[in-house]
Scaffold this motif. Structure first.
Motif, PDB file in Angstrom:
ATOM      1  N   LEU A  33       0.857  -1.180   0.000  1.00 12.73           N
ATOM      2  CA  LEU A  33       0.000   0.000   0.000  1.00 12.73           C
ATOM      3  C   LEU A  33       0.890   1.225   0.000  1.00 12.73           C
ATOM      4  O   LEU A  33       1.671   1.440   0.923  1.00 12.73           O
ATOM      5  CB  LEU A  33      -0.896   0.007   1.244  1.00 12.73           C
ATOM      6  N   ARG A  34       0.796   2.036  -1.058  1.00 16.28           N
ATOM      7  CA  ARG A  34       1.656   3.189  -1.219  1.00 16.28           C
ATOM      8  C   ARG A  34       0.881   4.457  -0.907  1.00 16.28           C
ATOM      9  O   ARG A  34      -0.166   4.719  -1.479  1.00 16.28           O
ATOM     10  CB  ARG A  34       2.217   3.266  -2.644  1.00 16.28           C
ATOM     11  N   ALA A  35       1.387   5.247   0.017  1.00 20.82           N
ATOM     12  CA  ALA A  35       0.746   6.501   0.400  1.00 20.82           C
ATOM     13  C   ALA A  35       1.518   7.669  -0.190  1.00 20.82           C
ATOM     14  O   ALA A  35       2.745   7.639  -0.277  1.00 20.82           O
ATOM     15  CB  ALA A  35       0.700   6.618   1.926  1.00 20.82           C
ATOM     16  N   SER A  36       0.788   8.701  -0.602  1.00 24.10           N
ATOM     17  CA  SER A  36       1.448   9.824  -1.258  1.00 24.10           C
ATOM     18  C   SER A  36       0.691  11.112  -0.972  1.00 24.10           C
ATOM     19  O   SER A  36      -0.523  11.094  -0.759  1.00 24.10           O
ATOM     20  CB  SER A  36       1.503   9.583  -2.773  1.00 24.10           C
ATOM     21  N   PRO A  37       1.407  12.261  -0.976  1.00 17.69           N
ATOM     22  CA  PRO A  37       0.744  13.556  -0.794  1.00 17.69           C
ATOM     23  C   PRO A  37      -0.056  13.945  -2.020  1.00 17.69           C
ATOM     24  O   PRO A  37      -0.015  13.295  -3.058  1.00 17.69           O
ATOM     25  CB  PRO A  37       1.913  14.518  -0.548  1.00 17.69           C
ATOM     26  N   ARG A  38      -0.758  15.073  -1.916  1.00 17.96           N
ATOM     27  CA  ARG A  38      -1.748  15.441  -2.927  1.00 17.96           C
ATOM     28  C   ARG A  38      -1.172  15.881  -4.255  1.00 17.96           C
ATOM     29  O   ARG A  38      -1.880  15.915  -5.247  1.00 17.96           O
ATOM     30  CB  ARG A  38      -2.654  16.540  -2.377  1.00 17.96           C
ATOM     31  N   GLU A  39       0.104  16.242  -4.308  1.00 16.71           N
ATOM     32  CA  GLU A  39       0.663  16.757  -5.555  1.00 16.71           C
ATOM     33  C   GLU A  39       0.757  15.708  -6.656  1.00 16.71           C
ATOM     34  O   GLU A  39       0.920  16.036  -7.828  1.00 16.71           O
ATOM     35  CB  GLU A  39       2.055  17.350  -5.321  1.00 16.71           C
ATOM     36  N   PHE A  40       0.666  14.429  -6.318  1.00 22.47           N
ATOM     37  CA  PHE A  40       1.020  13.388  -7.281  1.00 22.47           C
ATOM     38  C   PHE A  40      -0.141  12.493  -7.695  1.00 22.47           C
ATOM     39  O   PHE A  40       0.055  11.477  -8.341  1.00 22.47           O
ATOM     40  CB  PHE A  40       2.154  12.534  -6.708  1.00 22.47           C
ATOM     41  N   LEU A  41      -1.359  12.883  -7.338  1.00 24.34           N
ATOM     42  CA  LEU A  41      -2.519  12.094  -7.744  1.00 24.34           C
ATOM     43  C   LEU A  41      -2.748  12.251  -9.243  1.00 24.34           C
ATOM     44  O   LEU A  41      -2.870  13.359  -9.752  1.00 24.34           O
ATOM     45  CB  LEU A  41      -3.760  12.571  -6.974  1.00 24.34           C
ATOM     46  N   GLY A  42      -2.810  11.119  -9.962  1.00 19.11           N
ATOM     47  CA  GLY A  42      -3.026  11.183 -11.396  1.00 19.11           C
ATOM     48  C   GLY A  42      -3.201   9.799 -11.988  1.00 19.11           C
ATOM     49  O   GLY A  42      -2.769   8.799 -11.405  1.00 19.11           O
ATOM     50  N   VAL A  43      -3.825   9.736 -13.135  1.00 15.01           N
ATOM     51  CA  VAL A  43      -4.124   8.450 -13.760  1.00 15.01           C
ATOM     52  C   VAL A  43      -2.868   7.694 -14.202  1.00 15.01           C
ATOM     53  O   VAL A  43      -2.753   6.488 -13.962  1.00 15.01           O
ATOM     54  CB  VAL A  43      -5.083   8.651 -14.951  1.00 15.01           C
ATOM     55  N   PRO A  44      -1.871   8.333 -14.868  1.00 11.21           N
ATOM     56  CA  PRO A  44      -0.695   7.566 -15.300  1.00 11.21           C
ATOM     57  C   PRO A  44       0.041   6.876 -14.145  1.00 11.21           C
ATOM     58  O   PRO A  44       0.396   5.693 -14.254  1.00 11.21           O
ATOM     59  CB  PRO A  44       0.186   8.635 -15.960  1.00 11.21           C
ATOM     60  N   LEU A  45       0.262   7.602 -13.033  1.00  8.89           N
ATOM     61  CA  LEU A  45       0.929   6.982 -11.895  1.00  8.89           C
ATOM     62  C   LEU A  45       0.054   5.909 -11.265  1.00  8.89           C
ATOM     63  O   LEU A  45       0.552   4.867 -10.839  1.00  8.89           O
ATOM     64  CB  LEU A  45       1.283   8.044 -10.842  1.00  8.89           C
ATOM     65  N   ARG A  46      -1.229   6.168 -11.211  1.00 10.87           N
ATOM     66  CA  ARG A  46      -2.136   5.169 -10.644  1.00 10.87           C
ATOM     67  C   ARG A  46      -2.025   3.861 -11.422  1.00 10.87           C
ATOM     68  O   ARG A  46      -1.925   2.775 -10.837  1.00 10.87           O
ATOM     69  CB  ARG A  46      -3.562   5.724 -10.671  1.00 10.87           C
ATOM     70  N   ARG A  47      -2.029   3.941 -12.737  1.00  9.09           N
ATOM     71  CA  ARG A  47      -1.943   2.729 -13.551  1.00  9.09           C
ATOM     72  C   ARG A  47      -0.581   2.063 -13.438  1.00  9.09           C
ATOM     73  O   ARG A  47      -0.475   0.838 -13.420  1.00  9.09           O
ATOM     74  CB  ARG A  47      -2.263   3.072 -14.999  1.00  9.09           C
ATOM     75  N   ALA A  48       0.474   2.871 -13.345  1.00 10.77           N
ATOM     76  CA  ALA A  48       1.825   2.312 -13.234  1.00 10.77           C
ATOM     77  C   ALA A  48       1.988   1.525 -11.939  1.00 10.77           C
ATOM     78  O   ALA A  48       2.574   0.442 -11.929  1.00 10.77           O
ATOM     79  CB  ALA A  48       2.862   3.437 -13.312  1.00 10.77           C
ATOM     80  N   PHE A  49       1.463   2.050 -10.847  1.00 13.95           N
ATOM     81  CA  PHE A  49       1.607   1.378  -9.560  1.00 13.95           C
ATOM     82  C   PHE A  49       0.728   0.145  -9.471  1.00 13.95           C
ATOM     83  O   PHE A  49       1.180  -0.918  -9.033  1.00 13.95           O
ATOM     84  CB  PHE A  49       1.277   2.348  -8.419  1.00 13.95           C
ATOM     85  N   THR A  50      -0.535   0.263  -9.843  1.00 15.07           N
ATOM     86  CA  THR A  50      -1.433  -0.875  -9.715  1.00 15.07           C
ATOM     87  C   THR A  50      -1.045  -2.011 -10.659  1.00 15.07           C
ATOM     88  O   THR A  50      -1.359  -3.171 -10.391  1.00 15.07           O
ATOM     89  CB  THR A  50      -2.887  -0.452  -9.971  1.00 15.07           C
ATOM     90  N   ALA A  51      -0.343  -1.703 -11.746  1.00 16.73           N
ATOM     91  CA  ALA A  51       0.119  -2.754 -12.663  1.00 16.73           C
ATOM     92  C   ALA A  51       1.125  -3.677 -11.987  1.00 16.73           C
ATOM     93  O   ALA A  51       1.297  -4.818 -12.408  1.00 16.73           O
ATOM     94  CB  ALA A  51       0.732  -2.134 -13.913  1.00 16.73           C
ATOM     95  N   THR A  52       1.806  -3.202 -10.945  1.00 14.92           N
ATOM     96  CA  THR A  52       2.776  -4.031 -10.222  1.00 14.92           C
ATOM     97  C   THR A  52       2.126  -4.865  -9.141  1.00 14.92           C
ATOM     98  O   THR A  52       2.779  -5.682  -8.496  1.00 14.92           O
ATOM     99  CB  THR A  52       3.852  -3.145  -9.566  1.00 14.92           C
ATOM    100  N   GLY A  53       0.823  -4.640  -8.894  1.00 11.28           N
ATOM    101  CA  GLY A  53       0.145  -5.322  -7.798  1.00 11.28           C
ATOM    102  C   GLY A  53       0.041  -4.473  -6.551  1.00 11.28           C
ATOM    103  O   GLY A  53      -0.544  -4.902  -5.550  1.00 11.28           O
ATOM    104  N   ALA A  54       0.619  -3.270  -6.578  1.00 13.06           N
ATOM    105  CA  ALA A  54       0.552  -2.377  -5.428  1.00 13.06           C
ATOM    106  C   ALA A  54      -0.802  -1.678  -5.375  1.00 13.06           C
ATOM    107  O   ALA A  54      -1.504  -1.572  -6.383  1.00 13.06           O
ATOM    108  CB  ALA A  54       1.673  -1.339  -5.499  1.00 13.06           C
ATOM    109  N   HIS A  55      -1.162  -1.204  -4.188  1.00 13.78           N
ATOM    110  CA  HIS A  55      -2.376  -0.426  -3.999  1.00 13.78           C
ATOM    111  C   HIS A  55      -1.999   0.991  -3.591  1.00 13.78           C
ATOM    112  O   HIS A  55      -0.893   1.240  -3.096  1.00 13.78           O
ATOM    113  CB  HIS A  55      -3.264  -1.065  -2.936  1.00 13.78           C
ATOM    114  N   LEU A  56      -2.938   1.914  -3.788  1.00 12.62           N
ATOM    115  CA  LEU A  56      -2.638   3.328  -3.583  1.00 12.62           C
ATOM    116  C   LEU A  56      -3.574   3.955  -2.570  1.00 12.62           C
ATOM    117  O   LEU A  56      -4.753   3.613  -2.483  1.00 12.62           O
ATOM    118  CB  LEU A  56      -2.755   4.089  -4.905  1.00 12.62           C
ATOM    119  N   LEU A  57      -3.035   4.912  -1.822  1.00 13.01           N
ATOM    120  CA  LEU A  57      -3.811   5.727  -0.899  1.00 13.01           C
ATOM    121  C   LEU A  57      -3.227   7.133  -0.987  1.00 13.01           C
ATOM    122  O   LEU A  57      -2.263   7.463  -0.319  1.00 13.01           O
ATOM    123  CB  LEU A  57      -3.719   5.175   0.522  1.00 13.01           C
TER     124      LEU A  57
END
Length: 220
Positions: free
Chosen positions: A32-56
């Motif tokens: 589960l990867r946590a990140s501040p508000r500056e980096f919310l976006g579709v490309p990063l979301r897809r890149a991370f979830t493609a590895t099996g990771a989850h996002l918050l």
């Protein structure tokens, strides 16, 4: 990074700064990867979830997150679009968790936080527990300060003149910090208290005193 049972999440909870694509390639599955508000976006979301990771990730105040379906725990399902998706034909489904923290921020009252996650099941991943997990991200910066400022000392430069020597000194600092934190954890367990309630500076001061007066008492 550690193992968490909170929010029904039994994988690695990496409280890291998920800033870019370079992070996604090394993420362990079910993290589960946590990140501040500056980096919310579709490309990063897809890149991370493609590895099996989850996002918050935290959403900025001006981010539009329409309610598509309201869930039982107060969170809701919404959608994100990439900046290049002008016709809104390729949305990414997300879940939004909104909550307030009293006494935080310059304005009186509670400041609202909105978290965006790909964990859509509100029964397995309750909103309150995910919000509590996100707060753990804020502990990363104090830990870095413990190593860089309190333990090493302000404006102290590593003395080695070679890359190998610098790496050795960095490893030594990390080992000492790990030993100090392990000592704090054991002390907290004896007192049945939260390790976060103990002072790193006070622990460092006491260990330095014991090493000086009784060599061999503290060994990383």
């Amino acid at each position: 990074m550690g193992t968490s049972q909170a929010a029904g999440f039994r994988g690695e909870v990496g409280i890291s700064e998920a800033h870019g694509d370079a992070f996604s390639s090394g993420d362990p599955p079910a993290s589960l990867r946590a990140s501040p508000r500056e980096f919310l976006g579709v490309p990063l979301r897809r890149a991370f979830t493609a590895t099996g990771a989850h996002l918050l990730w935290r959403a900025s105040a001006n981010r539009v997150l329409p309610v598509q379906e309201r869930l039982a725990d107060g969170s809701w399902l919404s959608r994100l679009h990439a900046g290049t998706d002008g016709k809104k034909r390729d949305p990414v489904r997300v879940r939004v968790i909104a909550y307030g923290l009293d006494g935080i921020g310059a304005r009186a009252g509670a400041e609202e936080y909105r978290l965006v996650t790909d964990l859509l099941d509100e029964e397995r991943y309750p909103a309150a527990e995910l919000a509590a997990l996100y707060c753990e991200r804020w502990e990363v910066e104090p830990v870095l300060a413990e190593i860089k400022t309190q333990q090493r000392g302000p404006r102290v430069v590593l003395s080695s003149k070679t890359p190998k020597g610098v790496r050795q000194q960095i490893r030594a600092h990390l080992l000492v910090h790990h030993a100090l934190r392990s000592l704090m954890f054991r002390c907290a367990a004896v007192r049945e208290s939260d390790p976060d309630r103990l002072s790193f500076t006070a622990t460092l001061r006491e260990v330095r005193r014991s090493v000086t007066t009784s060599p061999g008492v503290f060994s990383p």
